[in-house]
Design an enzyme around this catalytic site. Structure first.
Site, PDB file in Angstrom:
ATOM      1  CG  ASN A 176      -0.269   0.444   2.500  1.00  0.00           C
ATOM      2  OD1 ASN A 176       0.483   1.001   2.753  1.00  0.00           O
ATOM      3  ND2 ASN A 176      -0.188  -1.466   3.394  1.00  0.00           N
ATOM      4  CG  ASP A 197      -7.086  -4.328   6.321  1.00  0.00           C
ATOM      5  OD1 ASP A 197      -6.093  -4.383   7.627  1.00  0.00           O
ATOM      6  OD2 ASP A 197      -7.780  -3.665   6.028  1.00  0.00           O
ATOM      7  N   PRO A 251      -2.726 -11.899  10.841  1.00  0.00           N
ATOM      8  CG  PRO A 251      -0.337 -11.483  11.410  1.00  0.00           C
ATOM      9  CD  PRO A 251      -1.198 -12.249  10.646  1.00  0.00           C
ATOM     10  CB  ILE A 309       0.591  -5.750  15.002  1.00  0.00           C
ATOM     11  CG1 ILE A 309       0.793  -6.835  13.372  1.00  0.00           C
ATOM     12  CG2 ILE A 309       1.470  -5.450  15.335  1.00  0.00           C
ATOM     13  CD1 ILE A 309       1.698  -6.138  12.390  1.00  0.00           C
ATOM     14  CG  PHE A 365      -2.348   6.103  14.472  1.00  0.00           C
ATOM     15  CD1 PHE A 365      -1.153   6.165  15.208  1.00  0.00           C
ATOM     16  CD2 PHE A 365      -2.086   7.278  13.800  1.00  0.00           C
ATOM     17  CE1 PHE A 365      -0.926   7.293  16.037  1.00  0.00           C
ATOM     18  CE2 PHE A 365      -1.553   8.665  13.939  1.00  0.00           C
ATOM     19  CZ  PHE A 365      -0.680   8.198  15.083  1.00  0.00           C
ATOM     20  CE  LYS A 419     -10.932   0.374  12.681  1.00  0.00           C
ATOM     21  NZ  LYS A 419      -9.874   0.872  11.853  1.00  0.00           N
ATOM     22  CE  LYS A 439      -7.637  -2.512  14.584  1.00  0.00           C
ATOM     23  NZ  LYS A 439      -7.247  -2.997  13.625  1.00  0.00           N
TER      24      LYS A 439
HETATM   25  O1  C5P Z   1      -8.442  -2.588  11.533  1.00  0.00           O
HETATM   26  P1  C5P Z   1      -7.347  -1.401  10.796  1.00  0.00           P
HETATM   27  O2  C5P Z   1      -6.514  -1.028  10.140  1.00  0.00           O
HETATM   28  O3  C5P Z   1      -8.694   0.388  10.703  1.00  0.00           O
HETATM   29  O4  C5P Z   1      -6.280  -0.562  12.078  1.00  0.00           O
HETATM   30  C1  C5P Z   1      -5.947   0.359  11.632  1.00  0.00           C
HETATM   31  C2  C5P Z   1      -4.691   0.324  13.217  1.00  0.00           C
HETATM   32  O5  C5P Z   1      -4.781  -0.946  13.738  1.00  0.00           O
HETATM   33  C3  C5P Z   1      -3.514   0.929  13.398  1.00  0.00           C
HETATM   34  O6  C5P Z   1      -3.028   0.852  14.432  1.00  0.00           O
HETATM   35  C4  C5P Z   1      -2.790  -0.069  12.754  1.00  0.00           C
HETATM   36  O7  C5P Z   1      -0.659   0.038  12.577  1.00  0.00           O
HETATM   37  C5  C5P Z   1      -3.155  -1.423  13.650  1.00  0.00           C
HETATM   38  N1  C5P Z   1      -3.427  -2.709  12.880  1.00  0.00           N
HETATM   39  C6  C5P Z   1      -2.434  -3.844  12.943  1.00  0.00           C
HETATM   40  N2  C5P Z   1      -1.890  -4.973  12.157  1.00  0.00           N
HETATM   41  C7  C5P Z   1      -3.365  -5.183  11.288  1.00  0.00           C
HETATM   42  C8  C5P Z   1      -3.881  -4.144  10.847  1.00  0.00           C
HETATM   43  C9  C5P Z   1      -4.054  -3.546  11.875  1.00  0.00           C
HETATM   44  O8  C5P Z   1      -1.567  -4.180  13.867  1.00  0.00           O
HETATM   45  N3  C5P Z   1      -3.237  -6.383  10.365  1.00  0.00           N
END
Ligand code: C5P
Length: 395
Positions: free
Chosen positions: A208, A276, A303, A305, A322, A336, A340
């Site tokens: 990306n 994702d 996964p 993170i 973020f 979120k 999370k």
């Molecule tokens: O789920 P989303 O991508 O909208 O969430 C964004 C946040 O989740 C960011 O802090 C990003 O670094 C973290 N993230 C992550 N691992 C993933 C997807 C998102 O740590 N696989």
């Protein structure tokens, strides 16, 4: 920082205009700036601009009767807490590495007893030339610190390492070296940044447009406040901020392992744009063009993170995520936060053109207690504000 002073040597390169912004940032933070403008530098920025922003006289000549009467060049070289060379051209680096002293800038570098920080800026071939790399090694061995250069498109039309670090990154390196307040001393921080790269086959990939700028700025801002920072980064064109340990990764799974290896930590800030999904079966052979085009690439979930760190056994005390949103920013950020399991979400509105990859960011800080909207500001400024908030929270 009112009493701290920087002697800023501005060399002759197109990046000299960024040193005006650097001067502004330093003055805003209460740091004194005494500029030396080389003759080549004066081809790019004027002494008047520099003097107006620095609110000080600009020194330019070695054998100037008026300058010498006011302050001798030896005294000048010791009149600050730190000497900063930005842009540090190939010529200035070569002079300093070899102890030449034919003009005011090089004499100052030879005569000073203060720490020196250089922000190199030059054409990529000049940077990669064996002579410049030799000078770099010699200067490092002499104890000179460096910030940058970054990799990217150059004013000369070429691409590669050689762009001067952004003013915010130089500013942070300076603040770190000036040794201001270090409220995060003794704290460990983990920051993820940049994109991830997911292999389709050994030569093709899914990725990306994340530049990593915001994450790198946060890593630098935390380090400037004294934290011991590990930056787990996907591929970017940026150099690691001063004082930050950087671990390079490609895929989301590698990023997760590198993060787990960096624990325990007091703070985790997940800024990376993690893919994702990844291709379900990335074989070790290149998919051949002949035959039937693959109708679709099957994907499987990566996964998360941020969620793993938030819910894991060695959970850092403060976990921050973020959220890039284009609409209903705060509603989504709140959801979120719950999903999370993190403590704060920094919601950024990427519907504003130029936010992705740009230098500014418009964010809202969403905590369990409520929402704070921050005005649009430079990513470096967002990073400093966030680092200050983190320090307050962990006090
Ligand atoms: O789920 P989303 O991508 O909208 O969430 C964004 C946040 O989740 C960011 O802090 C990003 O670094 C973290 N993230 C992550 N691992 C993933 C997807 C998102 O740590 N696989």
């Amino acid at each position: 920082m009112d009493q701290k002073r920087v002697l800023l040597i501005v060399g002759g390169g197109i990046a000299a205009y960024k040193s005006l912004e650097l001067t502004r940032l330093l003055r805003k933070a209460g740091v004194g700036v005494r500029p030396i403008l080389t003759q080549a530098g004066s081809e790019f920025v004027t002494a008047l601009s520099l003097s107006a922003l620095a609110e000080d006289k600009v020194y330019a000549e070695l054998f100037s009767l008026t300058d010498e009467a006011e302050m001798g060049h030896i005294e000048l070289s010791r009149s600050a807490d730190l000497v900063v060379v930005a842009p540090a051209t190939a010529d200035l680096m070569a002079k300093a590495a070899n102890g030449l002293a034919g003009d005011l800038a090089s004499t100052t570098l030879l005569a000073t007893d203060k720490p020196v920080l250089m922000a190199p800026a030059m054409n990529v071939r000049m940077w990669q030339h064996a002579a410049t790399q030799r000078n770099l090694a010699a200067l490092k061995a002499d104890g000179v610190s460096f910030v940058g250069p970054d990799e990217g498109a150059m004013a000369c039309g070429e691409y590669g390492p050689g762009r001067m670090a952004e003013p915010a990154a130089i500013f942070q390196a300076i603040m770190g070296m000036l040794g201001g307040a270090r409220p995060l001393a003794g704290k460990r921080a983990l920051v993820t940044a940049g994109p991830t790269v997911e292999a389709i086959d050994p030569v093709r990939l899914l990725t990306n447009r994340s530049s990593g700028k915001q994450g790198y700025a946060i890593a630098g801002a935390l380090a400037a406040l004294g934290a011991e920072v590990t930056l787990v980064s996907g591929p970017t064109a940026l150099s690691a901020p001063a004082g930050v340990r950087r671990v390079d990764v490609e895929s989301a799974r590698d990023m997760l392992s590198a993060c787990e290896a960096a624990l325990p930590a007091d703070i985790a800030v997940c800024v990376a744009a993690v893919a994702d999904w990844r291709p379900a079966a990335a074989g070790d052979r290149k998919i051949k063009k002949d035959g039937q085009a693959p109708g679709a690439i099957a994907l499987t979930e990566n996964p998360d993170i941020l969620a793993s760190l938030s819910k894991g056994k060695a959970r850092p005390r403060l976990v921050i995520g973020f959220a890039a949103e284009t609409n209903d920013v705060e509603v989504h950020a709140k959801a979120k936060l719950a999903k999370k399991g993190c403590d704060w979400i920094v919601a950024n509105d990427v519907s504003v053109a130029g936010t992705m990859g740009g230098d500014d960011n418009a964010v809202a800080l969403v905590t369990k207690g409520g929402i704070e909207r921050w005005e649009r500001m430079a990513k470096g400024e967002v990073a400093r504000r966030l680092a200050q908030r983190i320090a307050q929270e962990l006090k």
